[in-house]
Design an enzyme around this catalytic site. Structure first.
Site, short mmCIF file in Angstrom:
data_model
loop_
_atom_site.label_atom_id
_atom_site.label_comp_id
_atom_site.label_asym_id
_atom_site.label_seq_id
_atom_site.Cartn_x
_atom_site.Cartn_y
_atom_site.Cartn_z
CG PHE A 1 0.50 4.38 -7.33
CD1 PHE A 1 0.80 3.78 -8.53
CD2 PHE A 1 0.58 5.76 -7.22
CE1 PHE A 1 1.18 4.55 -9.64
CE2 PHE A 1 0.95 6.55 -8.31
CZ PHE A 1 1.26 5.94 -9.52
CG HIS B 1 -5.81 2.60 -1.73
ND1 HIS B 1 -5.39 3.67 -0.99
CD2 HIS B 1 -4.69 2.09 -2.30
CE1 HIS B 1 -4.08 3.81 -1.11
NE2 HIS B 1 -3.62 2.86 -1.90
CG ASP C 1 3.46 -2.78 -1.16
OD1 ASP C 1 3.10 -2.13 -0.16
OD2 ASP C 1 3.87 -2.25 -2.21
#
Lengths: 427, 312
Positions: free
Chosen positions: A323, A309, A305
């Site tokens: 998230f 960011h 996953d």
């Protein structure tokens, strides 16, 4: 030119092989596999003491291109994958524009063919624009090269639409991957709901937020005799739901991330936003149940996953941070160090969950195995080499990892894609 | 009375001894506020920034008065008049303020953990003046101070806290503080706002307020924070009032000398009636008064203590 890999310990979960063999590769395929191969025309790679595994496949990656190239690009994300020991990755559709049409799927594949050192398999959206309202032209998307369907972080909440998607996916023999989350139950939660969310004063995401959707998907899959893959499973009850469903012969598979095996909500006490992701880090009991499910076969695959960011986005108050964390360059060393080297799981099982199982789930016929005729995608592991994870030298554009500074033993040393060495660590 | 903390981020980091040190120091500060000349020079030359990124009347002015009575220079920085509205990040805001040689930054923020985050890159003393639903340490300290004033002890007291515990930084800090001081704590309110998981804080949860307040020494009523409520945390204010409003009738079950506390602002007629709020059992204004002494103590111990030790 041919490539001859000599003296490696070949692990092939499909056949159960665990022996010292030489591998001869030509034109991207394995053409011979036996002890003591001789070929004067081949370039030789001698790997004594190393493990040679079928190339690792990460079925859950966010490449951010098109649209958010400041976080990651197809080039940097796949370079990170190669460095992390992955030969294939499947990328999620929450780009901008969303991968819900042939044009976007083709763009990704076209860019990858020019810039990516590893294989890229686009996952297209289940619904147009990830809006959860109208299902996409799945057959056309598969024809364009999409390998599966998922609305990932914006999961389909309407059960009627999920039913239609699963039904339709069946006729094209394609797979739906569901990020199971009831957004109403998650509400404005930012971490696992429990004692630590009470201590920290942060809004909680209760375990049933994941579990009710897994239960729904299981019931739909059973009713429709359809397939479903559960993304990043995180709770104890989720695991028992999947286990019971498998017992009833429902066609369900599940993946887990390294962070859900290694960390818990207790790690959030510093308010470090690199511990903020969905599903959130759960409790100690969940972590234990997940490890047991890895061992008993309830969970089929490891997936990262990988969610890049930038530091500017993550360097804020906890509530305001996005998230997600990255994982391509840390997953293999962490799992080797924390699970394989201490003997918690066998090397065979680890390799199976990194290669054979994701290949089978995604329907990648010639991958995930080491045999004559299969694709020459290989991951060479050095189980005794140590290093310290240093996010400042990542190939990924982003740095959002909670594992920076962890000392690990066991690394992916060489990555080979279609018979070409795409990454090699100097030791 | 040594006090070895650089910041005051939460009650969680304080020992019982630390708390008692602050309360004793507050006692010695009390006299200053009632004098004709309400000022002592102990923090002369120190610069303090009151960084309030969320509205506040009581806490902000209480800190300002506390700083001024200790002769510190304090500037008030509020959200409306700042570059925060232009999108400046918290880190940039704080680093810019620090560049002007601040000795301490008092921070109030809507996000839990914001003061912790600031303390990771800041060299000044950080004082948490309330962060989201996390902690409000000086409120808990002034509440403890008020309880001590009225009850002379903590051990064995029965303290009941009623209302939205889950979203209340006041409740969280009070639970931690009063637990360390040895009181017995009972929480009451609707289950969405008082989840049973709170029992892990070693408190009792009782959804029946009539039972909860039996033999209470202290009843602390919390404001229903309308801005933090999700739908259906309770059916209506009417129903809430029926179950969890403090009335004369419920109060009869408590000890005769029970005191009523409220961190303010009070939603009169919701948490408690106006009559009770201004009755002789209410110590609500005393809490406000004590806030100044307690905050003087905190500022003194964090900013003044060390230097004094060095010169002594």
């Amino acid at each position: 030119m041919k490539l001859l890999i000599k003296n490696g310990r070949v692990i092939d979960p499909a056949s159960g092989k665990d022996e010292i063999l030489d591998i001869l590769i030509d034109k991207g395929k394995i053409i011979d596999l036996k002890p003591l191969i001789k070929d004067d025309n081949a370039h030789t790679l001698d790997v004594p003491g190393r493990v040679v595994a079928p190339g690792f496949i990460d079925m859950h990656v966010h490449l951010r291109e098109p649209g958010q190239e400041y976080k990651e690009t197809i080039r940097t994300g796949t370079q990170a994958a190669a460095r992390g020991g992955f030969t294939s990755i499947a990328c999620m559709p929450n780009t901008s524009p969303v991968n819900d049409s042939r044009g976007v799927t083709e763009f990704i594949l076209n860019e990858a063919s020019k810039k990516a050192p590893v294989n890229v398999f686009p996952i297209a959206a289940v619904t147009r624009g990830l809006q959860g309202e109208e299902i996409t032209d799945m057959v056309d998307l598969i024809d364009a090269g999409a390998i599966a369907f998922s609305d990932d972080g914006q999961p389909v909440s309407n059960s009627q639409i999920m039913r239609r998607a699963m039904e339709y996916a069946k006729i094209s023999r394609s797979l739906i991957i569901d990020h199971c989350e009831d957004k109403e139950l998650s509400a404005d939660g930012v971490m696992h709901e429990g004692h630590y969310s009470n201590i920290l004063g942060l809004n909680g995401i209760p375990s049933p937020s994941e579990e009710v959707m897994i239960a729904r998907d299981i019931l739909l899959a059973e009713y429709l005799e359809a397939r479903i893959h559960i993304a990043h499973i995180s709770t104890k009850r989720s695991v028992s739901l999947v286990k019971a469903a498998k017992k009833r012969k429902i066609r369900i598979t599940a993946e887990v991330t390294p962070h859900h095996i290694l960390l818990t909500d207790k790690n959030l006490q510093t308010y470090d936003t690199n511990f903020k992701m969905k599903p959130p880090l759960r409790g100690e009991k969940d972590k234990k149940a997940i490890l047991a499910a890895v061992l008993d076969g309830t969970i089929d695959a490891f997936a990262t996953d990988h969610a890049p960011h930038t530091p500017d986005e993550k360097e804020v108050e906890f509530d305001y941070a996005p998230f997600g964390i990255i994982g391509l360059e840390t997953a293999v060393p962490l799992l080797l160090d924390k699970l394989v080297n201490p003997g918690l799981i066998s090397l065979q099982r680890f390799v199976e969950m990194m290669s054979l199982n994701p290949a089978t789930i995604l329907g990648l016929k010639n991958k995930g195995r080491i045999d004559i005729g299969t694709d020459a995608d290989l991951t060479v592991l050095n189980l005794s080499a140590s290093y310290t994870i240093d996010s400042s030298n990542f190939f990924s554009k982003s740095r959002n990892t909670p594992f920076n500074g962890w000392a690990v033993k066991g690394i992916p040393e060489i990555t080979i894609v279609s018979g070409k060495i795409v990454h090699k660590v100097k030791i | 009375m040594p006090f070895f903390h650089k910041h005051l981020l939460g009650i969680q980091d304080l020992s019982k001894k630390d708390i008692l040190t602050i309360l004793e120091t507050a006692e010695s500060m009390e006299g200053i506020s009632t004098r004709d000349v309400k000022k002592v020079p102990v923090l002369r030359g120190k610069t303090i920034i009151n960084l309030f990124l969320e509205p506040s009347t009581r806490t902000s002015s209480s800190f300002e008065l506390a700083a001024k009575r200790l002769s510190a220079d304090i500037i008030n920085f509020n959200r409306q008049a700042s570059s925060v509205l232009k999108g400046e990040s918290l880190r940039d805001t704080v680093e810019n303020l620090e560049a002007m040689y601040a000795d301490a930054i008092i921070i109030r923020h809507t996000a839990a953990g914001a003061p912790h985050y600031v303390s990771t890159f800041c060299r000044s003393h950080i004082i948490n003046a309330g962060d989201g639903a996390h902690e409000h340490p000086t409120q808990a300290l002034l509440d403890a101070y008020t309880i001590k004033q009225k009850k002379k002890k903590f051990e064995g007291l029965k303290v009941v806290i009623v209302g939205d515990i889950l979203h209340s930084r006041v409740a969280r800090s009070n639970i931690l503080c009063l637990h360390k001081l040895g009181t017995h704590i009972i929480l009451s309110g609707p289950p969405a706002l008082v989840p049973e998981s709170l029992e892990k804080f070693k408190v009792e949860v009782n959804y029946d307020m009539d039972r909860a307040v039996e033999d209470a020494d202290v009843i602390m009523m919390l404001r229903i924070q309308k801005e933090r409520q999700q739908k259906n945390s309770y059916p209506s204010i009417r129903e809430y009032r029926f179950l969890y409003s403090l009335t004369e009738k419920k109060l009869k079950k408590a000890k005769k000398k029970v005191i009523i506390m409220h961190p303010g602002p009070v939603n009169k007629g919701v948490e408690l009636t106006s009559d009770l709020a201004s009755s002789d059992r209410s110590v609500i204004l005393k809490q406000v008064e004590n806030g100044v002494s307690v905050r003087m103590a905190v500022l003194y111990l964090l900013l003044g203590g060390k230097e004094r030790e060095a010169t002594d």
